[in-house]
Design an enzyme around this catalytic site. Structure first.
Site, short mmCIF file in Angstrom:
data_model
loop_
_atom_site.label_atom_id
_atom_site.label_comp_id
_atom_site.label_asym_id
_atom_site.label_seq_id
_atom_site.Cartn_x
_atom_site.Cartn_y
_atom_site.Cartn_z
N GLU A 75 33.04 38.96 47.44
CA GLU A 75 32.73 39.22 45.92
C GLU A 75 31.65 38.78 45.30
OE1 GLU A 75 37.15 40.14 47.08
OE2 GLU A 75 35.78 38.44 47.56
N PHE A 137 51.65 38.83 42.67
CA PHE A 137 51.00 38.67 43.84
C PHE A 137 49.59 39.09 43.65
CE2 PHE A 137 48.83 40.83 47.73
CZ PHE A 137 48.92 39.56 48.47
N GLN A 138 48.77 38.14 43.63
CA GLN A 138 47.05 38.37 43.69
C GLN A 138 47.06 38.47 42.09
OE1 GLN A 138 45.63 41.40 46.28
NE2 GLN A 138 44.96 39.70 47.33
N LYS A 187 46.51 47.85 37.34
CA LYS A 187 46.83 48.81 38.31
C LYS A 187 47.44 50.20 37.79
CE LYS A 187 48.01 49.59 43.24
NZ LYS A 187 48.55 49.00 44.27
N MET A 504 16.04 19.42 47.87
CA MET A 504 15.93 18.70 46.66
C MET A 504 16.88 17.58 46.36
SD MET A 504 14.04 19.04 43.95
CE MET A 504 13.52 20.68 43.69
#
Length: 595
Positions: A75, A137-138, A187, A504
């Site tokens: 993602e 959940f999630q 949802k 760096m």
């Protein structure tokens, strides 16, 4: 033809009979409404990754063919790719992620876009509204988590509000100071139905960014510029975001003043123009920084005087100068440096009025004073601060970037970078003459952006050559996106300046930490050639300076293939000039001899 009596009788019977009821068209569900909103906004590409909370949205995407969805492998890369697309085109980039870990994986990409003011809309899935706050959940608090790193965010609780919310999201993202906007869609909202009507326009009482600058302030700025003896034009990413590069060039042509760009502003003014002094700041040129410190009138346009540009603010303020600051965001003015003439407005509109007033004015800059100023600048230029010792034995990273510029200077090439030494060498040695050709993470300094940026750009600009200048550390942050490049046929060229160090970090450890190289050496690197081949691409390993140009030419020739160039560069090379932390902008180290 005449009707018979039987036909007339039959017609009368039909007229008298109850007509069958026509079934009204079914209302679209929230997912279909969402897709229609994207279509109304002209969205062509959508980068994302599916999950449970967004499956209705993915089902709606399956049923249409005007928006191409790009399935990334992480993602974070979805947001970076949409970000790169937005930077290269000026359009709003759009990404779609699921709830919970989908959102948290996207956070780095959202923060990257926020720091650089990139217009984006990120659609996030959320658990059903009855489950919000119950540790479902999630589930995560998307609005709370993203609040500090977005221009605005929305949680849509009613499907009837979805279309208006999307209209607001795009409006906020692209107007004023651009930025990412998150739209969190539960949802159940994506499943429920409602009538669809996309607003033609949007009005928000609490959000009305100023476009036109104050004419009186612009008049004061004109007077100051025309009486300056040591003027300087300092511009940042706001000139590119505001599509004001043509106005900037006209202004410099009109006044004959020296000009510099920040890291984010490169390309707003042609780097090959003799009035361009190079990038300024921590790794800017000696002449750009010295001119910044010693000018008497400074015109700042779409820049924010950040720590990497002016160094120590007290040191910067030790020299008296008058400052004119043009910016769309009033909160950026006098935030780090007190300015004398603030002008809030769209940089394009303000520069247009500034130019018009200069043309109307009777006075012109003092030619004698300006000539003396240019003479002083020429002395600073004479230091040749970007000169380096080339070698026939080991590949110098600066040489690779210079050679790439030579081979692509006459083509429409786009350069992305990751973050680190390679980023600074790209900024210093690739001479950008056009805006939106240099795509990098400036404000957040995010490793791993280079490859997803390049993917996003290649979809937007399929006929252009797109190069990702990276390091062996940064490229491994999102290297799985080589798989996405293969699936969606985005043949980019990866130029890895492989010095076997987190370069760096190693440089700072050498200069500031007594050479204690704590965890900056890359001790177990993969065979990048075999890795590129495993992903279905071409890998080339380059170890000798004489092989650099042929390898670059081969990569350019292979138009339809992603090519990974593993270029083994000098592990001891440092980026010069350098302003160390806490030092002033003119207190530069020009090389190892200054240590």
């Amino acid at each position: 033809m005449d009707m018979s009596a039987a036909d007339i009788k039959r017609a009368h019977l039909v007229e008298g009979r109850a007509q069958p009821q026509t079934t009204p068209p079914a209302e679209p569900n929230g997912s279909e409404i969402l897709v229609r909103c994207l279509q109304a906004e002209g969205v062509k590409f959508l980068w994302g990754y599916p999950g449970g909370a967004v499956l209705y949205i993915y089902d709606a995407l399956y049923k249409q063919d005007t928006i191409e969805h790009v399935l990334v492998r992480h993602e974070q890369a979805a947001v970076h790719a949409a970000d790169g697309y937005a930077r290269a085109t000026g359009d709003v980039g759009v990404a779609l992620v699921t709830s919970g870990p989908g959102v948290t994986n996207a956070i780095t990409g959202i923060a990257t876009a926020y720091m650089d003011s990139i217009p984006m809309v990120i659609i996030t899935g959320q658990v059903p509204t009855p489950a919000i706050g119950l540790d479902a959940f999630q589930e995560c608090d998307t609005v709370g988590i993203t609040r500090p790193i977005v221009k605005h965010n929305f949680l849509v609780k009613d499907v009837r509000d979805l279309a208006a919310t999307m209209k607001k999201a795009f409006h906020i993202a692209r107007t004023g100071r651009p930025g990412p906007v998150v739209v969190d869609v539960p949802k159940d909202v994506s499943l429920k139905t409602a009538a669809f009507e996309y607003p033609a326009q949007v009005e928000m009482r609490s959000y009305n960014p100023v476009r036109k600058g104050h004419s009186g302030q612009i008049r004061k700025a004109v007077q100051l510029l025309l009486t300056a003896r040591r003027p300087y034009i300092y511009t940042g990413g706001g000139v590119i975001l505001g599509e004001a590069h043509a106005e900037l060039r006209e202004l410099v042509d009109l006044l004959g003043f020296p000009c510099t760009n920040t890291l984010m502003g490169l390309g707003a003014f042609p780097s090959t123009d003799p009035r361009f002094l190079g990038m300024l700041g921590m790794h800017g040129t000696y002449e750009a920084n010295m001119t910044m410190q010693h000018c008497d009138v400074l015109l700042a346009v779409g820049a924010r005087f950040d720590d990497r540009v002016i160094g120590n603010p007290k040191h910067f303020a030790s020299v008296e100068r008058k400052i004119v600051h043009i910016d769309i965001d009033p909160s950026s003015i006098s935030k780090r440096v007190k300015v004398d003439i603030p002008i809030v407005g769209d940089v394009k509109d303000v520069l247009q009025e500034l130019i018009a007033q200069i043309k109307e004015a009777q006075a012109r800059p003092d030619a004698v004073a300006l000539s003396a100023w240019w003479k002083q600048i020429a002395e600073w230029r004479g230091r040749e601060c970007l000169k380096y010792k080339n070698s026939d034995e080991v590949i110098k990273p600066q040489f690779v970037v210079e050679k790439l510029w030579e081979l692509t200077r006459d083509s429409d090439a786009y350069i992305t970078s990751d973050v680190g030494q390679h980023q600074m060498w790209a900024a210093q040695y690739y001479r950008f003459d056009k805006p939106r050709r240099w795509i990098n993470s400036g404000g957040l300094g995010t490793m791993g952006v280079g490859l997803p940026y390049a993917m996003g750009i290649k979809l937007a600009k399929p006929d252009a050559d797109v190069f990702c200048i990276t390091g062996e550390g940064s490229i491994q942050m999102c290297i799985q996106e080589l798989s996405t490049c293969l699936q969606y046929k985005t043949p980019v060229k990866v130029i890895s300046l492989n010095n076997r160090y987190l370069g760096m970090v190693r440089q700072w450890q050498q200069l500031d930490y007594g050479g204690r190289y704590s965890h900056s050496y890359m001790d177990a690197l993969p065979d990048f050639v075999k890795l590129a081949e495993a992903y279905g691409h071409i890998g080339l390993k380059i170890e000798k300076p004489c092989d650099v140009e042929p390898a670059l030419r081969e990569a350019i020739r292979l138009k339809d293939r992603t090519v990974f160039l593993d270029i083994r560069t000098d592990p001891t090379e440092n980026v010069w000039p350098m302003v160390q932390a806490g030092k002033g902008i003119s207190e530069m180290l020009l090389g190892s001899e200054d240590l």
